[in-house]
Scaffold this active site. Structure first.
Site, PDB file in Angstrom:
ATOM      1  N   ARG A  51      18.982  -1.582  27.297  1.00 56.24           N
ATOM      2  CA  ARG A  51      18.243  -1.126  28.470  1.00 56.24           C
ATOM      3  C   ARG A  51      17.715   0.290  28.356  1.00 56.24           C
ATOM      4  O   ARG A  51      16.550   0.548  28.667  1.00 56.24           O
ATOM      5  CB  ARG A  51      19.139  -1.154  29.725  1.00 56.24           C
ATOM      6  N   HIS A 129      25.440  10.672  31.379  1.00 54.96           N
ATOM      7  CA  HIS A 129      24.302   9.750  31.219  1.00 54.96           C
ATOM      8  C   HIS A 129      23.371   9.971  32.420  1.00 54.96           C
ATOM      9  O   HIS A 129      23.269   9.125  33.310  1.00 54.96           O
ATOM     10  CB  HIS A 129      24.826   8.322  31.172  1.00 54.96           C
TER      11      HIS A 129
END
Ligand code: NCD
Length: 305
Positions: A51, A129
């Protein structure tokens, strides 16, 4: 020149602005189709990804830009022993912006200190992240209509789950946030998240091993996979991997408007039977991830529609 290494590099006002741009991209995609014409994104991924890498690349293509890609550490000069600093200097000669994923905590920061172009942290080890966090914030804002006054449960591997660390950090800047940390004893959030993020910002939080006891109070349930690749031994992984498996049965006591989130990939922590539940948001997150990365690339390249 701006990079995005930690979600705190963006102010809440800038995050609002990115969410507004993302919503406008969803409404008017044609307006954005050429804004990065002639610009190049380099994706440097030294860890597996589906992704994150593809969403960055799709984002750049949808802005009319181009993509250069290193998709596995083994195929790049990193395998010959090149430093992150030298790689960053080199790629600065070819591209206009870098998205980097690396198994070592801090590698994208080192890259940003050596690159002459913006660097985006696309995941550094078990640390941070931030672009998943932008994805999550866009999703929460679209689902709930707000980023404040929410009870957010994080369930699973809170020790190594970098998406969890970055999202907790982001949420700690909004008011009326209650954080519920659900994990086995061995996989609780790192100490610095408790002291430097939760305690420091006076965030109301609880820690528990029991998902069912907290289910009724949650507005958001953020499930995570146990991060096998960050374990020191396979036995511990095998013992902990099935600690929480969300099944339709377990949702009976949940709020009717609960949002079930997951950064994906899913292993087995959410039963496939839940995918059709209107409360499941994880595939909406996938879509939102591409859109918010379009907004971020535009911001860091300082281009406008
Ligand atoms: C996450 C990651 O890489 O940290 N995946 C993602 O980017 N969507 C979560 C995970 O790997 O479990």
């Amino acid at each position: 020149m701006r990079s995005l290494i930690d979600i705190q590099d963006l102010s809440p006002a800038e995050i609002d602005e990115l969410i507004q741009t993302a919503n406008d991209i969803i409404e008017n995609p044609k307006k954005y189709a050429e804004v990065c014409r002639g610009k190049k994104l380099a994706t440097l991924f030294f860890e597996p990804s589906t992704r994150t890498r593809l969403s960055f690349e799709a984002a750049m293509y949808e802005l009319g830009g181009n993509v250069l890609s290193v998709s596995s550490g083994g195929s790049s000069s990193a395998a010959k022993g090149e430093s992150v600093a030298d790689t960053a200097k080199t790629v600065s000669c070819y591209a206009d912006i870098i998205a980097m994923r690396h198994p070592k905590e801090g590698a994208p920061l080192v890259a940003s200190m050596n690159a002459t172009i913006p660097v985006i942290n696309a995941g550094d080890g078990g640390h941070n992240h931030p672009t998943q966090t932008l994805t999550d914030l866009l999703t929460i804002s679209r689902e709930k209509g707000r980023l404040d006054n929410l009870t957010v449960g994080f369930c699973g591997d809170l020790k190594f789950g970098r998406t969890v660390h970055s999202l907790i950090s982001a949420l700690s800047r909004y008011t009326g946030i209650k954080i519920v940390l659900i994990s086995p004893e061995e996989l609780t959030v790192p100490g610095y998240i408790r002291t430097d993020v939760l305690d420091k910002n006076g965030i109301d939080y609880v820690q528990t091993t029991d998902l069912m006891s907290v289910m009724p109070e949650l507005d958001i349930l953020y499930m995570t996979r146990v991060q096998r690749e960050r374990f020191f031994n396979e036995e511990d992984y095998l013992r902990l991997k099935d600690s929480y498996i969300l099944t339709p049965d377990k949702l009976k006591s949940a709020k009717a408007d609960l949002s079930i989130m997951h950064p994906l990939p899913r292993v087995n922590e959410i039963a496939v039977a839940i995918d059709d539940d209107p409360r499941a948001c994880y595939f909406k997150q996938v879509f939102n991830g591409k859109i918010v990365r379009m907004a971020l690339i535009m911001k860091l390249l300082e281009v406008h529609a």
